[in-house]
Design a protein around this motif. Structure first.
Motif, PDB file in Angstrom:
ATOM      1  N   LEU A 215       0.806  -1.213   0.000  1.00 44.31           N
ATOM      2  CA  LEU A 215       0.000   0.000   0.000  1.00 44.31           C
ATOM      3  C   LEU A 215       0.844   1.271   0.000  1.00 44.31           C
ATOM      4  CD1 LEU A 215      -2.900  -0.888   2.465  1.00 44.31           C
ATOM      5  CD2 LEU A 215      -2.916  -0.873  -0.030  1.00 44.31           C
ATOM      6  N   ALA A 216       2.134   1.141   0.198  1.00 47.87           N
ATOM      7  CA  ALA A 216       3.014   2.314   0.243  1.00 47.87           C
ATOM      8  C   ALA A 216       3.860   2.433  -1.014  1.00 47.87           C
ATOM      9  CB  ALA A 216       3.909   2.240   1.476  1.00 47.87           C
ATOM     10  N   LYS A 217       3.365   1.919  -2.132  1.00 49.29           N
ATOM     11  CA  LYS A 217       4.147   1.973  -3.367  1.00 49.29           C
ATOM     12  C   LYS A 217       4.409   3.410  -3.811  1.00 49.29           C
ATOM     13  CE  LYS A 217       2.730  -2.503  -5.249  1.00 49.29           C
ATOM     14  NZ  LYS A 217       2.026  -3.197  -6.360  1.00 49.29           N
ATOM     15  N   GLY A 218       3.442   4.291  -3.575  1.00 50.03           N
ATOM     16  CA  GLY A 218       3.650   5.682  -3.966  1.00 50.03           C
ATOM     17  C   GLY A 218       4.780   6.333  -3.196  1.00 50.03           C
ATOM     18  N   GLY A 219       4.782   6.166  -1.875  1.00 51.48           N
ATOM     19  CA  GLY A 219       5.867   6.723  -1.076  1.00 51.48           C
ATOM     20  C   GLY A 219       7.200   6.077  -1.372  1.00 51.48           C
ATOM     21  N   ILE A 220       7.189   4.766  -1.603  1.00 48.89           N
ATOM     22  CA  ILE A 220       8.438   4.078  -1.940  1.00 48.89           C
ATOM     23  C   ILE A 220       8.971   4.568  -3.283  1.00 48.89           C
ATOM     24  CG2 ILE A 220       9.404   1.825  -2.520  1.00 48.89           C
ATOM     25  CD1 ILE A 220       7.569   0.606  -0.421  1.00 48.89           C
ATOM     26  N   SER A 221       8.084   4.785  -4.246  1.00 49.71           N
ATOM     27  CA  SER A 221       8.526   5.318  -5.540  1.00 49.71           C
ATOM     28  C   SER A 221       9.117   6.711  -5.387  1.00 49.71           C
ATOM     29  CB  SER A 221       7.352   5.349  -6.515  1.00 49.71           C
ATOM     30  OG  SER A 221       6.819   4.059  -6.709  1.00 49.71           O
ATOM     31  N   THR A 222       8.508   7.522  -4.531  1.00 50.65           N
ATOM     32  CA  THR A 222       9.056   8.855  -4.281  1.00 50.65           C
ATOM     33  C   THR A 222      10.447   8.770  -3.679  1.00 50.65           C
ATOM     34  OG1 THR A 222       6.807   9.663  -3.897  1.00 50.65           O
ATOM     35  CG2 THR A 222       8.612  11.052  -3.144  1.00 50.65           C
ATOM     36  N   VAL A 223      10.632   7.868  -2.732  1.00 49.89           N
ATOM     37  CA  VAL A 223      11.940   7.696  -2.098  1.00 49.89           C
ATOM     38  C   VAL A 223      12.963   7.182  -3.106  1.00 49.89           C
ATOM     39  CG1 VAL A 223      13.178   6.336  -0.369  1.00 49.89           C
ATOM     40  CG2 VAL A 223      11.015   7.421   0.212  1.00 49.89           C
ATOM     41  N   VAL A 224      12.546   6.266  -3.973  1.00 47.19           N
ATOM     42  CA  VAL A 224      13.464   5.741  -4.990  1.00 47.19           C
ATOM     43  C   VAL A 224      13.948   6.861  -5.902  1.00 47.19           C
ATOM     44  CG1 VAL A 224      13.595   4.275  -7.035  1.00 47.19           C
ATOM     45  CG2 VAL A 224      12.597   3.382  -4.933  1.00 47.19           C
ATOM     46  N   ILE A 225      13.020   7.690  -6.369  1.00 47.75           N
ATOM     47  CA  ILE A 225      13.403   8.785  -7.260  1.00 47.75           C
ATOM     48  C   ILE A 225      14.282   9.792  -6.528  1.00 47.75           C
ATOM     49  CG2 ILE A 225      12.507  10.713  -8.615  1.00 47.75           C
ATOM     50  CD1 ILE A 225      10.079   9.015  -9.249  1.00 47.75           C
ATOM     51  N   TYR A 226      13.924  10.114  -5.292  1.00 46.49           N
ATOM     52  CA  TYR A 226      14.711  11.091  -4.529  1.00 46.49           C
ATOM     53  C   TYR A 226      16.127  10.576  -4.265  1.00 46.49           C
ATOM     54  CZ  TYR A 226      16.413  13.628  -0.457  1.00 46.49           C
ATOM     55  OH  TYR A 226      17.199  14.333   0.418  1.00 46.49           O
ATOM     56  N   ALA A 227      16.241   9.342  -3.786  1.00 46.82           N
ATOM     57  CA  ALA A 227      17.566   8.794  -3.486  1.00 46.82           C
ATOM     58  C   ALA A 227      18.397   8.624  -4.755  1.00 46.82           C
ATOM     59  CB  ALA A 227      17.420   7.456  -2.760  1.00 46.82           C
ATOM     60  N   ALA A 228      17.758   8.206  -5.840  1.00 43.19           N
ATOM     61  CA  ALA A 228      18.495   8.056  -7.099  1.00 43.19           C
ATOM     62  C   ALA A 228      18.996   9.403  -7.606  1.00 43.19           C
ATOM     63  CB  ALA A 228      17.601   7.385  -8.141  1.00 43.19           C
ATOM     64  N   LEU A 229      18.184  10.440  -7.465  1.00 47.95           N
ATOM     65  CA  LEU A 229      18.626  11.776  -7.881  1.00 47.95           C
ATOM     66  C   LEU A 229      19.774  12.272  -7.012  1.00 47.95           C
ATOM     67  CD1 LEU A 229      15.283  13.625  -8.714  1.00 47.95           C
ATOM     68  CD2 LEU A 229      17.123  13.043 -10.289  1.00 47.95           C
ATOM     69  N   GLN A 230      19.693  12.022  -5.710  1.00 44.90           N
ATOM     70  CA  GLN A 230      20.777  12.432  -4.822  1.00 44.90           C
ATOM     71  C   GLN A 230      22.091  11.769  -5.211  1.00 44.90           C
ATOM     72  OE1 GLN A 230      19.258  15.241  -3.357  1.00 44.90           O
ATOM     73  NE2 GLN A 230      20.517  14.648  -1.625  1.00 44.90           N
ATOM     74  N   ALA A 231      22.023  10.491  -5.556  1.00 43.52           N
ATOM     75  CA  ALA A 231      23.238   9.776  -5.934  1.00 43.52           C
ATOM     76  C   ALA A 231      23.696  10.147  -7.339  1.00 43.52           C
ATOM     77  CB  ALA A 231      23.005   8.267  -5.834  1.00 43.52           C
TER      78      ALA A 231
END
Length: 300
Positions: A215-231
């Motif tokens: 149920l938290a796929k939206g938040g997990i996707s946001t975290v994936v994009i944010y962390a990937a951009l940071q790296a």
């Protein structure tokens, strides 16, 4: 012999059913038009599109024509020599290093931040709340303020000039915001769903994997994009914690087109265009889950 007489069933009068409501015709156009919103959208689109167009146009221009042309003017003699120069100057090696760093950072952030956010939401005690607020203090600490201690720690651990020297601090600085995003997402999950699984005898670990994460796929996707951009866009940590060409990433690879006597602007912009394609592809893959998470989960 008397015969038993059964009572006849009483027929209830038939009630006429109310007529079915007439089907509503779908309106494809809104009744009211907001010209200010349309004008703002056009202006924002121009702000985003014009720099991208100028960058792609300049990357197709010859080096001797780059400085004397208008930024919005299309190239008179478009060429792909700049892209060939970039691809033949170690771009693949830098891209592979950046992909390794981004994948490792995303993996570390998801593995650590998802259980932390789950505990912060489900464990409502004084100590868990204090630990959560203390953890969020990392948002207020800039990376530049702790560069020297990090350098000493990495040097003592013999991690200098390696990809781990970039991965570990990048993941650490991406975790506070990631926990904050995941905590807000998990709080939108209905409490009745947890109670239903608890009645079925589900353990907290089972709730995490079978209820919370789906149920938290939206938040997990946001975290994936944010962390990937940071790296992917990280520059400070690779600049300080690496030195040789072995662990060099894309942001440092751009220095190959900057010399003491000038800058190869078309090749530099061509490398920027190529480096932006993978992270844009990640966004296209995760955008549906990202939009779904922004609309809310758990029926709230």
């Amino acid at each position: 012999m008397a015969h038993d007489t059964l009572p006849h069933p009483v027929k209830t009068p038939r009630r006429d059913r109310p007529p079915a409501p007439a089907p509503r015709h779908r309106q494809f156009w809104p009744r009211r038009v907001n010209p200010l919103a349309g004008l703002g959208s056009v202006l924002w689109l121009a702000v985003v599109i014009v720099p991208i167009y100028a960058m792609i146009s300049a990357s197709l221009t010859r080096q001797d024509e780059a400085l004397g042309r208008n930024a919005l003017q299309p190239p008179t003699r478009p060429t792909l020599d700049n892209y060939n120069t970039v691809l033949n100057s170690g771009f693949g090696h830098f891209l592979a290093n950046t992909a390794i760093v981004a994948a490792a950072v995303v993996g570390i952030v998801l593995v650590l931040c998802t259980p932390l956010a789950y505990v912060a939401v489900r464990t409502r005690t004084r100590w868990s709340g204090a630990a959560f607020r203390l953890f969020l203090l990392g948002v207020a600490i800039p990376a530049q303020a702790v560069v020297v201690p990090l350098y000493l720690m990495i040097a003592k651990l013999n991690l200098y000039d390696s990809l781990l020297a970039v991965i570990l601090p990048t993941a650490a600085f991406a975790m506070p915001v990631s926990v904050l995003v995941l905590t807000g997402t998990l709080r939108d999950i209905s409490e009745e769903l947890y109670e239903a699984m608890a009645l079925d005898g589900a353990s907290p670990l089972r709730m995490l994997f079978q209820l919370t994460i789906p149920l938290a796929k939206g938040g997990i996707s946001t975290v994936v994009i944010y962390a990937a951009l940071q790296a992917w866009n990280g520059f400070l940590f690779p600049l300080i914690f690496t030195q040789s060409d072995g662990p060099r990433v894309l942001t440092l690879g751009l220095f190959n087109y900057v010399s003491q006597f000038g800058v190869n602007i078309p090749a530099l912009l061509a490398s920027v265009v190529l480096s932006g394609i993978p992270i844009f592809a990640v966004y296209l893959v995760a955008r549906r889950a990202l939009v779904g998470g922004l609309m809310g989960v758990g029926g709230k």
